[in-house]
Design a protein around this motif. Structure first.
Motif, PDB file in Angstrom:
ATOM      1  N   UNK A  46       0.821  -1.222   0.000  1.00  0.00           N
ATOM      2  CA  UNK A  46       0.000   0.000   0.000  1.00  0.00           C
ATOM      3  C   UNK A  46       0.849   1.264   0.000  1.00  0.00           C
TER       4      UNK A  46
ATOM      5  N   UNK B 282      -4.642   1.144  -4.489  1.00  0.00           N
ATOM      6  CA  UNK B 282      -4.105   0.455  -3.328  1.00  0.00           C
ATOM      7  C   UNK B 282      -4.635  -0.975  -3.315  1.00  0.00           C
TER       8      UNK B 282
ATOM      9  N   UNK C 296      -8.149  -4.288   0.631  1.00  0.00           N
ATOM     10  CA  UNK C 296      -8.024  -4.915   1.935  1.00  0.00           C
ATOM     11  C   UNK C 296      -9.241  -5.749   2.319  1.00  0.00           C
ATOM     12  N   UNK C 297     -10.242  -5.809   1.428  1.00  0.00           N
ATOM     13  CA  UNK C 297     -11.372  -6.696   1.659  1.00  0.00           C
ATOM     14  C   UNK C 297     -11.153  -8.041   0.976  1.00  0.00           C
TER      15      UNK C 297
ATOM     16  N   UNK D 229      -5.394 -10.365   2.600  1.00  0.00           N
ATOM     17  CA  UNK D 229      -5.307 -10.854   3.985  1.00  0.00           C
ATOM     18  C   UNK D 229      -4.193 -11.881   4.096  1.00  0.00           C
TER      19      UNK D 229
ATOM     20  N   UNK E  82      -0.779 -10.331   4.405  1.00  0.00           N
ATOM     21  CA  UNK E  82      -0.548  -9.842   5.768  1.00  0.00           C
ATOM     22  C   UNK E  82      -0.332 -11.001   6.736  1.00  0.00           C
ATOM     23  N   UNK E  83      -1.134 -12.064   6.582  1.00  0.00           N
ATOM     24  CA  UNK E  83      -1.042 -13.197   7.508  1.00  0.00           C
ATOM     25  C   UNK E  83       0.313 -13.891   7.396  1.00  0.00           C
TER      26      UNK E  83
ATOM     27  N   UNK F 159      -6.837 -17.965   7.343  1.00  0.00           N
ATOM     28  CA  UNK F 159      -6.818 -16.938   6.304  1.00  0.00           C
ATOM     29  C   UNK F 159      -6.434 -17.545   4.952  1.00  0.00           C
TER      30      UNK F 159
ATOM     31  N   UNK G 239      -9.348 -19.015   3.499  1.00  0.00           N
ATOM     32  CA  UNK G 239     -10.279 -18.027   2.961  1.00  0.00           C
ATOM     33  C   UNK G 239     -10.010 -17.744   1.481  1.00  0.00           C
TER      34      UNK G 239
END
Lengths: 170, 442
Positions: free
Chosen positions: B133, B141, B144-145, B150, B153-154, B227, B230
């Motif tokens: 970002x 960007x 983030x949804x 995710x 980041x995880x 995650x 997901x």
């Protein structure tokens, strides 16, 4: 006598007796060395406890706020309504918030350890340290101000296997 | 059957520091083979960068293939290390101490290996920074949804926290190695030990920090592979869109990770001659955990099939029928056999306490878990809603070289590490005894 006394103990039992000698002599300022953590006898040692958990908590809270802030600000930057929903959807941001909470909490913890433990590979060996404390020995290093009572006999009776006197380092 | 006997603190240090001695022929051969496979992986990657993703079998409709399978596989492997080092620390499981360093090392390098695959799969790996970002000309960007963001980041968080937790635990042991070294080696360990001297002023912060890290890392065991799941379950693809995916993935990750720990520790403790410190109670503890994860895996396989039938969803039923009888049936039945049937042999104490059988079962579990990731990723894409969109994916040689090479990459890092860094947590192995004796002497 104005210097330092280093007492080496061969086992945990004699080490605890040595700590009790120091407590009864009213000595509160000394350094202790051990091959494993001494939390079990924390109350016999100077400055018990640690602020690390508060720093960890603070870092974690910062991480959570940074994550929500990052997600919301970047969503609002390209302020486009898609699918009839507002650009910033808080529910979807809980996962990044969770991850950055953990990440910032961990980074704050390691920073706390580095700063509070004074980890510096270039620093001189601390007074009273000897390699045996990383293996199987316990040790205390006590700075002795002018007029301090002699502790040699008391520490030997407690079980110290070696006692050294040194001039106090600055 | 080897038994670990109680040793003095001095003996513990001697046994562990001895493993850092100059290498043997067998170690050189193992390191050589691993390094060769890793080199082949990077060479194959270079060819892919030069000639494009057309060298792979990825296409429409199967755009996720071996690379995503490998990514999920390696991230999963890492979970057992964090389970052992964080979860079992919080629960004060006694047998954890001797094996947790190997497990945590495995985690760090498994996640590093996993991190290569998004870059390999990206094709144009040099534009990976587009996922970050940072302000740019397009005012775009990351979303983030999206579960894919995710995942970034995880995995980044998991790698960072695991590495820091691993290094924090190493500090007292690096100090012990420093004090038992001379010359250049002493200077090397002195820098790594960061001035650690086992002072109370350091222990009082260290203990809280270690507990804090364990508390932070423990939720990661559950969250990271959730995650990752997901990535699949947040879609609507038949075979992916299922609420069982998060626990299914997490338990599967621990299942494969425990198998890898056994695969590393059983031959490792013989090669490094650590039989006095690692014994059958450690292997049996790991095997018991493996038996528990096997029951959940078998339940998950059964539940997926049952729910596919019970919902009456024709697409879900068709997908699972395809998995059982279609082009990838060999992978499906291999997965069922190696993950859901064979490991139940661990219910027998005779099997659980046999190092040979534990090795064989662990190897079969690892094969089974790779097949499971393959069965999850590929058939669902090959056979989704519309028959005119169905297709076949055949892994190409370049993907197979990179897959096998990733094992070489992992083992190269692992073998290098166990010769440079203490393979067992010396200070923690003394900690329980010190703690009990200090408490008793108060």
């Amino acid at each position: 006598m104005n210097g330092r006394i280093d007492a080496h103990f061969p086992d945990p039992e004699s080490f605890v007796r040595g700590l009790k000698v120091l407590r009864e002599a009213g000595i509160r300022d000394f350094e202790a060395y051990a091959p494993a953590t001494l939390v079990a006898v924390e109350d016999l040692l100077p400055r018990p406890g640690s602020p690390v958990r508060f720093i960890t908590f603070g870092g974690a809270v910062c991480g959570c706020l940074v994550a929500f802030g990052l997600c919301i600000v970047t969503a609002l930057n390209y302020n486009l309504v898609v699918g009839g929903k507002l650009p910033a959807q808080i529910m979807g941001y809980f996962v990044p918030a969770f991850e950055l909470t953990i990440l910032f909490g961990g980074l704050a913890t390691i920073a706390a350890v580095v700063l509070l433990c004074k980890t510096n590979p270039f620093a001189a060996t601390p007074p009273g340290y000897f390699p045996g404390v990383c293996n199987n020995k316990f040790s205390v290093s006590v700075p002795l101000p002018e007029g301090a009572p002699a502790l040699d006999d008391l520490l030997r009776q407690a079980g110290a296997e070696e006692i050294r006197h040194a001039a106090r380092s600055r | 059957m080897s038994m670990a006997t109680p040793l003095t603190y001095q003996q513990i240090d001697e046994e562990v520091i001895r493993t850092l001695a100059p290498v043997t022929g067998r170690y050189r051969i193992a390191l050589g083979i691993s390094a060769f496979l890793a080199a082949m992986m990077f060479l194959a990657w270079l060819l892919q960068v030069m000639y494009g993703m057309g060298l792979t079998g990825l296409n429409v409709p199967v755009s996720w293939g071996c690379y995503i399978v490998d990514f999920v596989f390696w991230v999963g492997i890492g979970h057992a290390g964090t389970l052992i080092s964080a979860f079992l620390y919080l629960f004060r499981v006694p047998w954890r101490t001797a094996v947790y360093r190997v497990a945590e090392t495995m985690t760090v390098f498994a996640v590093m290996t996993a991190g290569l695959f998004p870059l390999i799969h990206l094709g144009r790996a040099w534009v990976f920074y587009w996922t970050m970002p940072i302000p740019n000309r397009a005012h775009l960007y990351p979303n983030f949804k999206s579960p894919l963001v995710w995942d970034v980041l995880a995995i980044s968080t998991y790698l960072t926290i695991s590495s820091l937790f691993w290094y924090l635990g190493l500090l007292p042991d690096l100090a012990a190695v420093r004090d038992n070294s001379h010359g250049v080696k002493r200077r090397f360990y002195r820098y790594l030990a960061l001035g650690w001297h086992n002072r109370w002023e350091q222990w009082r912060h260290y203990t809280r920090a270690y507990l804090g890290f364990a508390c932070l890392a423990a939720p990661l065991v559950l969250s990271v592979h959730t995650v990752v799941s997901f990535d699949f379950s947040m879609s609507v693809v038949p075979g992916w869109h299922s609420t069982i995916f998060p626990p299914f993935f997490v338990i599967g990750a621990i299942h494969s990770g425990l198998a890898m720990v056994l695969l590393l520790v059983i031959p490792g403790h013989r090669l490094l001659k650590l039989q006095k410190l690692i014994g059958m109670r450690h292997f049996e503890g790991l095997a018991q955990l493996l038996l528990f994860t096997t029951t959940f895996m078998a339940y998950s396989y059964g539940m997926e099939l049952f729910m596919a039938w019970y919902t009456g969803d024709i697409f879900e039923r068709s997908q699972f029928l395809y998995r059982m009888t279609g082009h990838y049936a060999w992978a499906f039945w291999g997965m069922i056999l190696f993950n859901g049937v064979v490991p139940f042999a661990l219910a027998s104490r005779r099997i659980r306490t046999s190092q040979r059988w534990l090795l064989v079962i662990s190897l079969l579990i690892l094969i089974g878990m790779w097949l499971e990731r393959f069965v999850i990723v590929v058939p669902s894409l090959a056979h989704d809603f519309l028959p005119n969109a169905w297709g076949i994916y055949k892994p190409q040689p370049i993907e197979l070289v990179i897959t096998v090479g990733s094992f070489g990459f992992f083992f190269t890092l692992f073998l290098a590490c166990i010769r440079l860094l203490p393979a067992m947590a010396m200070s923690e192995m003394k900690e329980e005894d010190v703690h009990h004796r200090l408490e008793a002497a108060r």
